[in-house]
Design a protein around this motif. Sequence first.
Motif, PDB file in Angstrom:
ATOM      1  N   ALA A   1       1.144  -0.790  -0.062  1.00 35.94           N
ATOM      2  CA  ALA A   1       0.114   0.370  -0.585  1.00 35.94           C
ATOM      3  C   ALA A   1       1.083   1.085   0.338  1.00 35.94           C
ATOM      4  CB  ALA A   1      -0.913   0.087   1.455  1.00 35.94           C
ATOM      5  N   ALA A   2       1.850   1.223   0.795  1.00 36.99           N
ATOM      6  CA  ALA A   2       2.542   2.060   0.613  1.00 36.99           C
ATOM      7  C   ALA A   2       3.935   2.292  -0.084  1.00 36.99           C
ATOM      8  CB  ALA A   2       3.759   2.308   2.357  1.00 36.99           C
ATOM      9  N   ALA A   3       4.260   1.210  -0.717  1.00 39.17           N
ATOM     10  CA  ALA A   3       4.531   1.630  -2.713  1.00 39.17           C
ATOM     11  C   ALA A   3       3.926   1.838  -3.809  1.00 39.17           C
ATOM     12  CB  ALA A   3       5.121   0.447  -2.772  1.00 39.17           C
ATOM     13  N   LEU A   4       2.491   1.905  -3.862  1.00 38.43           N
ATOM     14  CA  LEU A   4       1.427   2.558  -4.920  1.00 38.43           C
ATOM     15  C   LEU A   4       1.467   3.950  -4.760  1.00 38.43           C
ATOM     16  CD1 LEU A   4      -0.865  -0.517  -4.030  1.00 38.43           C
ATOM     17  CD2 LEU A   4       0.634   0.018  -5.913  1.00 38.43           C
TER      18      LEU A   4
ATOM     19  N   VAL B   1      -4.982   0.102   3.423  1.00 40.37           N
ATOM     20  CA  VAL B   1      -4.416  -0.996   3.358  1.00 40.37           C
ATOM     21  C   VAL B   1      -5.475  -2.033   3.151  1.00 40.37           C
ATOM     22  CG1 VAL B   1      -3.159  -3.146   4.656  1.00 40.37           C
ATOM     23  CG2 VAL B   1      -2.118  -0.731   5.243  1.00 40.37           C
ATOM     24  N   THR B   2      -6.507  -1.550   3.675  1.00 39.68           N
ATOM     25  CA  THR B   2      -8.428  -2.471   3.597  1.00 39.68           C
ATOM     26  C   THR B   2      -7.806  -2.508   2.541  1.00 39.68           C
ATOM     27  OG1 THR B   2      -9.211  -0.899   3.922  1.00 39.68           O
ATOM     28  CG2 THR B   2      -8.687  -1.893   5.685  1.00 39.68           C
ATOM     29  N   THR B   3      -8.324  -1.608   1.145  1.00 38.67           N
ATOM     30  CA  THR B   3      -8.569  -1.649   0.002  1.00 38.67           C
ATOM     31  C   THR B   3      -7.281  -2.482  -0.909  1.00 38.67           C
ATOM     32  OG1 THR B   3      -9.428   0.846   0.116  1.00 38.67           O
ATOM     33  CG2 THR B   3      -8.363  -0.026  -2.311  1.00 38.67           C
ATOM     34  N   VAL B   4      -6.118  -2.969  -0.655  1.00 35.45           N
ATOM     35  CA  VAL B   4      -5.058  -3.143  -1.415  1.00 35.45           C
ATOM     36  C   VAL B   4      -5.359  -5.178  -0.962  1.00 35.45           C
ATOM     37  CG1 VAL B   4      -2.174  -3.863  -1.315  1.00 35.45           C
ATOM     38  CG2 VAL B   4      -3.303  -1.413  -1.233  1.00 35.45           C
TER      39      VAL B   4
ATOM     40  N   THR C   1      -8.464  -6.028  -0.371  1.00 35.51           N
ATOM     41  CA  THR C   1      -8.922  -6.791  -0.955  1.00 35.51           C
ATOM     42  C   THR C   1      -8.853  -7.092  -3.065  1.00 35.51           C
ATOM     43  OG1 THR C   1     -10.797  -5.293   0.295  1.00 35.51           O
ATOM     44  CG2 THR C   1     -11.398  -5.924  -1.579  1.00 35.51           C
ATOM     45  N   VAL C   2      -8.221  -6.123  -2.911  1.00 33.10           N
ATOM     46  CA  VAL C   2      -7.393  -6.726  -4.650  1.00 33.10           C
ATOM     47  C   VAL C   2      -6.436  -7.325  -4.163  1.00 33.10           C
ATOM     48  CG1 VAL C   2      -5.871  -5.308  -6.320  1.00 33.10           C
ATOM     49  CG2 VAL C   2      -7.778  -3.402  -5.227  1.00 33.10           C
ATOM     50  N   LEU C   3      -5.715  -7.821  -3.474  1.00 37.44           N
ATOM     51  CA  LEU C   3      -4.716  -8.840  -3.153  1.00 37.44           C
ATOM     52  C   LEU C   3      -5.673 -10.739  -3.110  1.00 37.44           C
ATOM     53  CD1 LEU C   3      -2.043  -7.447  -0.958  1.00 37.44           C
ATOM     54  CD2 LEU C   3      -2.211  -8.691  -3.574  1.00 37.44           C
ATOM     55  N   VAL C   4      -6.938  -9.772  -1.923  1.00 37.04           N
ATOM     56  CA  VAL C   4      -8.295 -11.691  -2.257  1.00 37.04           C
ATOM     57  C   VAL C   4      -8.308 -11.426  -3.457  1.00 37.04           C
ATOM     58  CG1 VAL C   4     -10.217 -12.246  -1.767  1.00 37.04           C
ATOM     59  CG2 VAL C   4      -8.429 -10.832   0.220  1.00 37.04           C
ATOM     60  N   ARG C   5      -9.246 -10.903  -4.365  1.00 34.40           N
ATOM     61  CA  ARG C   5      -9.721 -10.674  -5.482  1.00 34.40           C
ATOM     62  C   ARG C   5      -8.328 -11.349  -7.037  1.00 34.40           C
ATOM     63  NH1 ARG C   5     -12.210  -5.325  -5.940  1.00 34.40           N
ATOM     64  NH2 ARG C   5     -10.388  -4.502  -7.423  1.00 34.40           N
ATOM     65  N   LEU C   6      -7.039 -10.989  -6.611  1.00 37.61           N
ATOM     66  CA  LEU C   6      -5.862 -11.503  -7.348  1.00 37.61           C
ATOM     67  C   LEU C   6      -5.480 -12.614  -7.290  1.00 37.61           C
ATOM     68  CD1 LEU C   6      -3.980  -7.862  -7.520  1.00 37.61           C
ATOM     69  CD2 LEU C   6      -4.793  -9.122  -9.380  1.00 37.61           C
TER      70      LEU C   6
END
Length: 147
Positions: free
Chosen positions: A27-30, A36-39, A41-46
């Motif tokens: 999250a910090a690198a984006l 972090v919760t958004t990241v 969620t995206v990681l779960v989808r990926l």
Amino acid sequence: MRLGNLERSVMEALWAHPEGILAQDLAAALPSSPAVTTVLTVLVRLSRKGLATRERAGRAHLYRAAAGKDAFVAEAMREALDEAGDVEAAVNRFVGAVSPEVAAALRAALTDRPDLTTPGETHRPDLTATPEALTADRSGSVRGGGS
């Protein structure tokens, strides 16, 4: 497989960290600095799409790309061709638009795959032709411009 903007950014970060990365660090690198919760969620989808993996690292998880960027791009290209109504026309347009470097890579890949020759085939494409010299004959197959 098409990815949204945030999914693509997350995948780019995962490819940049083949050793794995924690969601908080990701999250910090984006550039958009999502929560972090958004990241997560995206990681779960990926993960569900088979693009990311995770493993326990203490109380957190370490995330990695399931495959390299080249494998992802190759799969996206295959899917795009599967969706094309006229595959030969799509390939002809693609070949006509590629750089000399991409044309050379295509030539090399096809040369390394003799199994792609149809049994009884009497014509093999001129793999030394430049992209500009490639034209479609009456049947629509790719031939060297000098043939």
